[in-house]
Design an enzyme around this catalytic site. Sequence first.
Site, PDB file in Angstrom:
ATOM      1  N   GLY A   1       0.832  -1.210   0.000  1.00  0.00           N
ATOM      2  CA  GLY A   1       0.000   0.000   0.000  1.00  0.00           C
ATOM      3  C   GLY A   1       0.861   1.253   0.000  1.00  0.00           C
ATOM      4  O   GLY A   1       1.841   1.335   0.737  1.00  0.00           O
TER       5      GLY A   1
ATOM      6  N   ARG B   1       1.061  -5.278  -5.182  1.00  0.00           N
ATOM      7  CA  ARG B   1       1.212  -6.445  -4.304  1.00  0.00           C
ATOM      8  C   ARG B   1       1.336  -7.636  -5.245  1.00  0.00           C
ATOM      9  O   ARG B   1       0.352  -8.038  -5.854  1.00  0.00           O
ATOM     10  CB  ARG B   1       0.006  -6.585  -3.375  1.00  0.00           C
TER      11      ARG B   1
ATOM     12  N   ASP C   1       4.986  -4.652   6.197  1.00  0.00           N
ATOM     13  CA  ASP C   1       5.505  -5.970   6.609  1.00  0.00           C
ATOM     14  C   ASP C   1       5.471  -7.007   5.490  1.00  0.00           C
ATOM     15  O   ASP C   1       6.374  -7.848   5.406  1.00  0.00           O
ATOM     16  CB  ASP C   1       4.826  -6.475   7.894  1.00  0.00           C
TER      17      ASP C   1
ATOM     18  N   THR D   1       4.072   2.823   5.732  1.00  0.00           N
ATOM     19  CA  THR D   1       2.674   2.392   5.788  1.00  0.00           C
ATOM     20  C   THR D   1       1.904   3.307   6.738  1.00  0.00           C
ATOM     21  O   THR D   1       2.424   3.681   7.790  1.00  0.00           O
ATOM     22  CB  THR D   1       2.526   0.920   6.249  1.00  0.00           C
TER      23      THR D   1
ATOM     24  N   ASP E   1      -0.348   2.416   8.524  1.00  0.00           N
ATOM     25  CA  ASP E   1      -0.829   1.619   9.672  1.00  0.00           C
ATOM     26  C   ASP E   1       0.055   1.777  10.915  1.00  0.00           C
ATOM     27  O   ASP E   1      -0.398   1.513  12.019  1.00  0.00           O
ATOM     28  CB  ASP E   1      -0.888   0.130   9.298  1.00  0.00           C
TER      29      ASP E   1
ATOM     30  N   ASP F   1       2.272  -0.123  12.050  1.00  0.00           N
ATOM     31  CA  ASP F   1       2.180  -1.384  12.800  1.00  0.00           C
ATOM     32  C   ASP F   1       3.463  -2.216  12.768  1.00  0.00           C
ATOM     33  O   ASP F   1       3.466  -3.378  13.157  1.00  0.00           O
ATOM     34  CB  ASP F   1       1.025  -2.233  12.242  1.00  0.00           C
TER      35      ASP F   1
ATOM     36  N   ARG G   1      -5.695  -2.117   8.753  1.00  0.00           N
ATOM     37  CA  ARG G   1      -5.671  -3.589   8.626  1.00  0.00           C
ATOM     38  C   ARG G   1      -5.968  -4.230   9.977  1.00  0.00           C
ATOM     39  O   ARG G   1      -6.975  -3.885  10.581  1.00  0.00           O
ATOM     40  CB  ARG G   1      -4.313  -4.038   8.079  1.00  0.00           C
TER      41      ARG G   1
ATOM     42  N   LYS H   1     -27.795  12.573  27.616  1.00  0.00           N
ATOM     43  CA  LYS H   1     -27.758  13.015  29.012  1.00  0.00           C
ATOM     44  C   LYS H   1     -26.643  14.044  29.158  1.00  0.00           C
ATOM     45  O   LYS H   1     -26.835  15.136  29.662  1.00  0.00           O
ATOM     46  CB  LYS H   1     -27.535  11.822  29.940  1.00  0.00           C
TER      47      LYS H   1
END
Length: 336
Positions: free
Chosen positions: A23, A84, A115, A138, A140, A142, A184, A224
């Site tokens: 990506g 990819r 990754d 990325t 992400d 991650d 992801r 509330k």
Amino acid sequence: MEESSMTQTTSKIKKIGVFTSGGDAPGMNAAIRAVTRAAIANELEVVGIRYGYQGMINGDIIPLHSADVSGILQQGGTILKTARSQEFRTPEGRKTAYDNLKAHEVDALVVIGGDGSFTGASIFSKEYDIPIVGIPGTIDNDMYGTDYTIGYDTAVNTVINAVDKIKDTASSHGRIFFVEVMGREAGLLALSSGIACGAEVIIIPEDASGAEDLKNFLTKGYQKKKTSGIIIVAEGDKAGGAIKLAEKVTKEHPDLDVRFSILGHMQRGGTPSAKDRIAATQMGVAAVEALLDDQKSVMIGFQNDKIVHVPFNKTVKAHRPIDENLVKIQRILNIW
Ligand code: F6P
């Protein structure tokens, strides 16, 4: 005496190939530029491999000169394109890729990706004698072994800008919005952006407390103490994403006015933030230096604001954990 910008080296590397894979992420172009210019400063030749590993297999390899990377620092996406590749997962695909690299006299590689891209690099460098250094790119964030991946900061800001707009309409209508954020299997992007936009609830795969927070908000918070609400949902959460959650809540609370919004691929685009441009530039230069220093199969990362080299086999085995303190802070600020 004038100081040289070159790394003192005895390296045999003469030509490096740089490519982006998986990506795309804002800041990848800044990394391509830094790799290219740092390599040229060290009297290396540079080629760009288009469309990631698939381009390596197809021989889609182009020379890169300093002027070719001019004016790209501020552009989102990747000038080298990305893909990819299923074919690279096969031994035959990797053999063709290696043969093409040899035909172009490429001695070493810099891969910019996540990754999946580093898993490919790790396998490739075990099978063939070619040094590879990775730059984590990325949205992400991650990747295990680095506090930061290129694109994350821009993506967090993109989410915040989008949610700020959603908040205006949520507040005008007194609605509850479920907003789905990418990442992801990881909830880091959702957690950071949720904190930054003041979400009432954040639902992420790494921490189960979001479900309880949602219940509390619906029964004790909404109508509330609050007249509208933003629920940030990580796409990888086991509850099944924003649509499912919105449907479930509507069924259980038919009196509530519920909507959902899936931010999608807009999170991957846009001009990179200052943080992404600087991180990409630092990592790009560090990647070339690592190759000249005879390093191989390592990812360049940041730990406590310092550049580190993390072996691929460590970084592909685990994901970066979330910051538990951020979860705690979110819960402190949203007590109903
Ligand atoms: O890894 C980056 C990422 O944007 C994830 O957050 C997301 O799940 C995935 O890529 C989407 O992939 P694609 O662009 O192939 O749909």
